[in-house]
Scaffold this active site. Structure first.
Site, PDB file in Angstrom:
ATOM      1  N   ILE A 309       0.659  -1.112   0.048  1.00  0.00           N
ATOM      2  CA  ILE A 309       0.064   0.051  -0.194  1.00  0.00           C
ATOM      3  C   ILE A 309       0.859   1.294  -0.290  1.00  0.00           C
ATOM      4  O   ILE A 309       0.746   2.337  -0.723  1.00  0.00           O
ATOM      5  CB  ILE A 309      -0.936  -0.101   1.174  1.00  0.00           C
ATOM      6  CG1 ILE A 309      -1.981  -1.067   1.300  1.00  0.00           C
ATOM      7  CG2 ILE A 309      -1.838   1.337   1.409  1.00  0.00           C
ATOM      8  CD1 ILE A 309      -2.551  -1.621   2.463  1.00  0.00           C
ATOM      9  N   GLN A 312       2.436   1.957  -3.424  1.00  0.00           N
ATOM     10  CA  GLN A 312       1.389   2.378  -4.383  1.00  0.00           C
ATOM     11  C   GLN A 312       1.139   3.896  -4.078  1.00  0.00           C
ATOM     12  O   GLN A 312       1.102   4.744  -4.956  1.00  0.00           O
ATOM     13  CB  GLN A 312       0.077   1.523  -4.290  1.00  0.00           C
ATOM     14  CG  GLN A 312      -0.946   2.326  -4.993  1.00  0.00           C
ATOM     15  CD  GLN A 312      -0.662   2.360  -6.652  1.00  0.00           C
ATOM     16  OE1 GLN A 312      -0.154   1.571  -6.984  1.00  0.00           O
ATOM     17  NE2 GLN A 312      -1.622   3.010  -7.099  1.00  0.00           N
ATOM     18  N   GLU A 313       1.341   4.185  -2.867  1.00  0.00           N
ATOM     19  CA  GLU A 313       0.950   5.578  -2.432  1.00  0.00           C
ATOM     20  C   GLU A 313       2.237   6.572  -2.748  1.00  0.00           C
ATOM     21  O   GLU A 313       1.978   7.620  -3.157  1.00  0.00           O
ATOM     22  CB  GLU A 313       0.601   5.781  -1.015  1.00  0.00           C
ATOM     23  CG  GLU A 313      -0.628   5.056  -0.609  1.00  0.00           C
ATOM     24  CD  GLU A 313      -1.984   6.002  -0.982  1.00  0.00           C
ATOM     25  OE1 GLU A 313      -1.651   7.098  -1.376  1.00  0.00           O
ATOM     26  OE2 GLU A 313      -2.954   5.716  -0.759  1.00  0.00           O
ATOM     27  N   SER A 314       3.484   6.263  -2.623  1.00  0.00           N
ATOM     28  CA  SER A 314       4.629   7.048  -2.415  1.00  0.00           C
ATOM     29  C   SER A 314       5.949   6.697  -3.105  1.00  0.00           C
ATOM     30  O   SER A 314       6.705   7.281  -3.108  1.00  0.00           O
ATOM     31  CB  SER A 314       4.923   7.519  -0.872  1.00  0.00           C
ATOM     32  OG  SER A 314       5.366   6.384  -0.097  1.00  0.00           O
ATOM     33  N   TYR A 439      -6.097   1.241  -8.188  1.00  0.00           N
ATOM     34  CA  TYR A 439      -5.365   1.334  -6.995  1.00  0.00           C
ATOM     35  C   TYR A 439      -5.257   0.108  -6.277  1.00  0.00           C
ATOM     36  O   TYR A 439      -3.950  -0.521  -5.701  1.00  0.00           O
ATOM     37  CB  TYR A 439      -5.948   2.399  -6.124  1.00  0.00           C
ATOM     38  CG  TYR A 439      -5.449   2.515  -4.699  1.00  0.00           C
ATOM     39  CD1 TYR A 439      -4.197   3.345  -4.486  1.00  0.00           C
ATOM     40  CD2 TYR A 439      -6.067   2.140  -3.654  1.00  0.00           C
ATOM     41  CE1 TYR A 439      -3.981   3.676  -3.246  1.00  0.00           C
ATOM     42  CE2 TYR A 439      -5.442   2.311  -2.307  1.00  0.00           C
ATOM     43  CZ  TYR A 439      -4.421   3.070  -2.227  1.00  0.00           C
ATOM     44  OH  TYR A 439      -4.071   3.312  -0.999  1.00  0.00           O
TER      45      TYR A 439
END
EC number: 4.2.2.n1
Length: 466
Positions: A309, A312-314, A439
């Site tokens: 996660i 995927q975010e940063s 996502y």
């Protein structure tokens, strides 16, 4: 990869063939309960399987895999315990069955008519094509006549039958090696390592292994899609076959099979070499410093999923900042960070703690009617596009006669939330549903890559220790 729309026909056909065989070859007496009666008397269902991404693997010292999951459910259905024997190649598998060391081979095996003189099959649960695989960077063959190097396949595999047919009909010069001690997965790994030029493998296995070995490339399919099934002994399997038919029919009727397909096969497509290679490089270079944080704050979810996660975010950049103002490893908004007591979003520990807490709260808000192992996907969609829009997706699913508690059904409605004809029917209106869909799918792929990478690392360490 075809799913169960085709396989209902296959299940029906197998049922007809099984019924015919019972009437024509078996006197009607209690003996037809055969191996099923022995299993129940023993209190144990014995399966042999392979250490492979779809069949059997360990996550946090817990067994997992499509075949394992199905076998455990079948054992529960029979009211017995499950005994698993993990083998390294097909010859060992079929030896187990022939020597009565296993009741079922549950190893995502392709239907092979040549084996039906000694064995029988259960229902099909998905289907795959056979693909010629080579290493990226090498010349891509256009057909089997273009091969310039060594082609190897596993002994006893359905690929050998196909190669024989192709050699006879179209490619008389075709030659291949047969490996008696290596599995299809091991041969794929040899291709990835540059130790073998070509091999044949099923499309699902290739798709999964590309997440760990992105240098594996598909040249072309050599077959149409064929059913994947379990194998049983022919001599004493009538009762067991009938029980399997009933069990698989129940799984199809109650939606559990669709859930398992989504869990193990739903993320196989969409391979991106550059993205996968970049992620694997980041595992080596960046993850070691962050792993203790993910392990500490994961709580109710696997730390590897939390790491996926965050990537995927940063892309695991603590200082990451978006145009909309979200920041940090978990890309928290300022209001969300404030509600979680996070003062510095660019502090790695605070960001991971806050993101994990926010996700946990999201999961707790979800209805209890959603299966526990699927709540995480609903929560991630809500994490990305907002809880209210996730509720809209569930409501739209129900309105279209789908199952609002099934991620398989709900995820298909996410892209509809950005289309006027659908979002005008919702309570909260327009949402970037396609973005939320992508996502969640990306996170699942990153998790698969990370799990596979760590498993291979452990195997190599164990081999060195030996």
């Amino acid at each position: 990869m075809k799913r169960f729309k085709l396989n209902y026909f296959i299940i029906g056909l197998i049922a007809i063939l099984l019924t015919w065989s019972l009437w024509t070859t078996v006197p009607w007496r209690n003996a037809h309960q055969d191996n099923l009666a022995a299993i129940k008397a023993r209190g144990e269902l014995r399966i042999s399987t392979l250490d492979a991404p779809l069949s059997y693997y360990s996550v946090n010292n817990q067994p997992s895999g499509f075949d394992y999951d199905l076998a455990q459910r079948f054992a529960d259905y029979l009211g017995v315990t499950l005994k698993v024997r993990v083998r390294s190649n097909l010859n060992q598998l079929f030896d187990d069955l022939e020597n009565d060391n296993a009741d079922i081979l549950a190893a995502s095996l392709i239907y092979n008519a040549e084996r039906l003189n000694r064995f029988t099959v259960g229902p099909s649960y998905y289907s795959v094509s056979q693909q010629l695989v080579y290493r990226l960077g090498q010349p891509r063959p256009k057909n089997l006549g273009d091969l310039r190097g060594r082609l190897a396949v596993a002994s006893g595999s359905a690929q050998i039958t196909q190669l024989r047919q192709l050699k006879k009909k179209q490619y008389p010069q075709l030659a291949w090696e047969v490996s008696s001690d290596l599995s299809s997965r091991s041969l794929l790994e040899k291709v990835a390592d540059g130790k073998l030029d070509y091999t044949l493998a099923d499309s699902a296995s290739v798709g999964l292994l590309q997440r760990v070995h992105p240098q594996l490339a598909v040249a072309f399919d050599i077959t149409e899609e064929k059913p994947v099934t379990w194998y049983l002994r022919r001599s004493d399997s009538e009762g067991l076959s009938a029980a399997l038919l009933d069990f698989f029919s129940q799984l199809n009727d109650n939606g559990i099979m669709a859930r398992l397909e989504e869990k193990y096969l739903g993320h196989v497509g969409g391979f991106d070499y550059v993205d996968t290679k970049t992620f694997l490089n980041a595992i080596d270079a960046t993850l070691p410093a962050l792993q203790p944080l993910f392990e500490r704050y994961a709580h109710d979810i696997d730390w590897k999923l939390l790491a996926a996660i965050s990537y995927q975010e940063s892309h695991w950049d603590p200082l990451a900042t978006s145009a909309t103002g979200v920041r940090g490893l978990m890309m928290l908004t300022r209001p969300t960070a404030d509600s979680l007591g996070i003062g510095d979003r660019t502090n790695a520990e605070q960001s991971v703690r806050g993101g994990a807490l926010y996700l946990s709260r999201m999961m707790q808000r979800l209805p209890d009617t959603i299966p526990e192992d699927e709540k995480i996907w609903f929560a991630l969609a809500a994490y990305n596009m907002g809880y209210a829009h996730m509720l809209d997706a569930r409501a739209l699913t129900a309105k279209q006669q789908g199952n609002a508690d099934s991620w398989v059904d709900v995820k298909l409605r996410l892209p509809m939330l950005s289309q006027p004809r659908y979002y005008k029917q919702t309570l909260y209106g327009y949402a970037r549903g396609q973005q939320a869909y992508n996502y969640v799918e990306n996170i699942r792929r990153y998790e698969i890559s990370l799990v596979g990478y760590l498993q291979e690392k452990e195997k190599k360490a164990a081999q060195l220790a030996d």
